[in-house]
Design a protein around this motif. Structure first.
Motif, PDB file in Angstrom:
ATOM      1  N   ALA A 169       3.621 -13.048  27.515  1.00  0.00           N
ATOM      2  CA  ALA A 169       4.028 -12.544  26.201  1.00  0.00           C
ATOM      3  C   ALA A 169       3.058 -11.477  25.704  1.00  0.00           C
ATOM      4  O   ALA A 169       3.472 -10.450  25.139  1.00  0.00           O
ATOM      5  N   MET A 170       1.750 -11.689  25.898  1.00  0.00           N
ATOM      6  CA  MET A 170       0.767 -10.702  25.468  1.00  0.00           C
ATOM      7  C   MET A 170       0.889  -9.424  26.290  1.00  0.00           C
ATOM      8  O   MET A 170       0.752  -8.317  25.764  1.00  0.00           O
ATOM      9  N   ARG A 171       1.180  -9.571  27.568  1.00  0.00           N
ATOM     10  CA  ARG A 171       1.360  -8.393  28.422  1.00  0.00           C
ATOM     11  C   ARG A 171       2.566  -7.580  27.967  1.00  0.00           C
ATOM     12  O   ARG A 171       2.518  -6.346  27.887  1.00  0.00           O
ATOM     13  N   ALA A 172       3.655  -8.287  27.673  1.00  0.00           N
ATOM     14  CA  ALA A 172       4.868  -7.599  27.238  1.00  0.00           C
ATOM     15  C   ALA A 172       4.639  -6.896  25.908  1.00  0.00           C
ATOM     16  O   ALA A 172       5.095  -5.760  25.699  1.00  0.00           O
ATOM     17  N   GLU A 173       3.932  -7.558  25.014  1.00  0.00           N
ATOM     18  CA  GLU A 173       3.664  -6.988  23.695  1.00  0.00           C
ATOM     19  C   GLU A 173       2.867  -5.703  23.793  1.00  0.00           C
ATOM     20  O   GLU A 173       3.083  -4.750  23.025  1.00  0.00           O
ATOM     21  N   ARG A 174       1.954  -5.633  24.750  1.00  0.00           N
ATOM     22  CA  ARG A 174       1.082  -4.477  24.902  1.00  0.00           C
ATOM     23  C   ARG A 174       1.575  -3.492  25.950  1.00  0.00           C
ATOM     24  O   ARG A 174       0.948  -2.450  26.165  1.00  0.00           O
ATOM     25  N   GLY A 175       2.677  -3.823  26.628  1.00  0.00           N
ATOM     26  CA  GLY A 175       3.201  -2.931  27.642  1.00  0.00           C
ATOM     27  C   GLY A 175       2.411  -2.931  28.936  1.00  0.00           C
ATOM     28  O   GLY A 175       2.449  -1.965  29.699  1.00  0.00           O
ATOM     29  N   TYR A 176       1.680  -4.022  29.201  1.00  0.00           N
ATOM     30  CA  TYR A 176       0.911  -4.127  30.434  1.00  0.00           C
ATOM     31  C   TYR A 176       1.824  -4.561  31.580  1.00  0.00           C
ATOM     32  O   TYR A 176       2.679  -5.431  31.402  1.00  0.00           O
ATOM     33  N   LYS A 177       1.610  -4.007  32.749  1.00  0.00           N
ATOM     34  CA  LYS A 177       2.398  -4.369  33.913  1.00  0.00           C
ATOM     35  C   LYS A 177       1.857  -5.647  34.550  1.00  0.00           C
ATOM     36  O   LYS A 177       0.652  -5.904  34.524  1.00  0.00           O
ATOM     37  N   ASP A 178       2.746  -6.443  35.114  1.00  0.00           N
ATOM     38  CA  ASP A 178       2.326  -7.647  35.827  1.00  0.00           C
ATOM     39  C   ASP A 178       1.435  -7.267  36.997  1.00  0.00           C
ATOM     40  O   ASP A 178       1.683  -6.284  37.701  1.00  0.00           O
ATOM     41  N   GLY A 179       0.407  -8.066  37.202  1.00  0.00           N
ATOM     42  CA  GLY A 179      -0.469  -7.851  38.342  1.00  0.00           C
ATOM     43  C   GLY A 179      -1.589  -6.866  38.114  1.00  0.00           C
ATOM     44  O   GLY A 179      -2.507  -6.780  38.925  1.00  0.00           O
ATOM     45  N   GLU A 180      -1.527  -6.108  37.028  1.00  0.00           N
ATOM     46  CA  GLU A 180      -2.604  -5.170  36.733  1.00  0.00           C
ATOM     47  C   GLU A 180      -3.749  -5.896  36.022  1.00  0.00           C
ATOM     48  O   GLU A 180      -3.524  -6.578  35.030  1.00  0.00           O
ATOM     49  N   VAL A 181      -4.951  -5.738  36.525  1.00  0.00           N
ATOM     50  CA  VAL A 181      -6.124  -6.374  35.925  1.00  0.00           C
ATOM     51  C   VAL A 181      -7.197  -5.310  35.740  1.00  0.00           C
ATOM     52  O   VAL A 181      -7.565  -4.622  36.689  1.00  0.00           O
TER      53      VAL A 181
END
Length: 243
Positions: free
Chosen positions: A166-178
């Motif tokens: 949910a936090m990734r989606a909110e910020r537009g972060y892609k899955d797997g990116e660290v």
């Protein structure tokens, strides 16, 4: 409001200025009280979670050679430890300018904070790289540690690995990116037990319109000083590593 300061007057100021300034002073006093109320709430937090492991960091030793040090050893004579996560991982050609300007300021504070609590900055780059950068930057008081090879960043939000979907989606972060993130974490030691006390979670809270997270402004004198100017922070200005 701030009627007790009605006697103050700078040269040639107008009555309108003094009236507005006293209204502002009232708001500043209220903010000061709110700041202390928040600090009291922070100090009253119940015990945080016990750290899952005694993380091993790398530092430059007394003989100027890299050595390993455990989290439990970082406290020294203190019961409190502050760790600031610096955005300077090995994948970066240069460190984050926002973190860097903040650590420029913290290097001065690092003369004083260790009288009350242990203080370090940690980053994912190898310790030799961090030490060379600190030397080039002129940081004479701030101690740096490398988190390369341990799970500290992943556990305590020094990177994005622990963010929920949910936090990734909110910020537009892609899955797997660290990648690394700025984060201040405070730990306390009680006997042989080390617990997390507080972390700057405001860094990850939704931004207000027209602002960035401002999650570390309480320890950043650059923004505080600019906030006193008629121009404010400016919409385009952001600190640089070099000017």
């Amino acid at each position: 409001m701030a009627s007790g300061f009605a006697h103050m007057a700078f040269p040639n100021e107008s009555p309108a200025y003094r009236e507005a300034r006293n209204q502002l002073l009232g708001a500043e006093i209220a903010l000061r009280r709110q700041t202390e109320a928040v600090a009291e709430m922070r100090r009253a937090l119940p015990p945080g979670g016990e750290v899952p492991e005694d993380y091993v960091f790398e530092r430059i030793g007394a003989d100027f050679r890299p050595e390993m040090v455990k989290l439990s050893e970082l406290f020294g004579e203190h019961s409190t430890l502050l760790l600031y996560s610096y955005m300077f991982g090995p994948e970066r050609d240069a460190p984050c300018p926002g973190c860097t300007h903040l650590l420029d300021c913290i290097d001065g504070a690092a003369r004083h904070v260790p009288q009350r609590a242990a203080l370090y900055a940690v980053a994912k780059s190898p310790i030799a790289r961090l030490a060379a950068w600190a030397h080039d930057r002129g940081w004479n008081h701030l101690k740096l540690l490398s988190t390369a090879g341990n799970e500290y960043d992943a556990h305590y939000y020094g990177d994005t690995g622990a963010l929920t979907p949910a936090m990734r989606a909110e910020r537009g972060y892609k899955d797997g990116e660290v990648w690394d993130e700025p984060m201040l974490n405070v730990f306390v030691r009680d006997g042989g037990t080390i617990r997390h006390f507080w972390g700057s979670e405001l860094v990850f809270a939704p931004d207000d319109p027209g602002q960035d997270h401002r999650g570390l402004d309480f320890m950043d004198p650059v923004w505080g000083m600019l906030d006193t100017t008629p121009e404010g922070r400016g919409k385009e200005f952001f600190p640089k590593v070099n000017y």
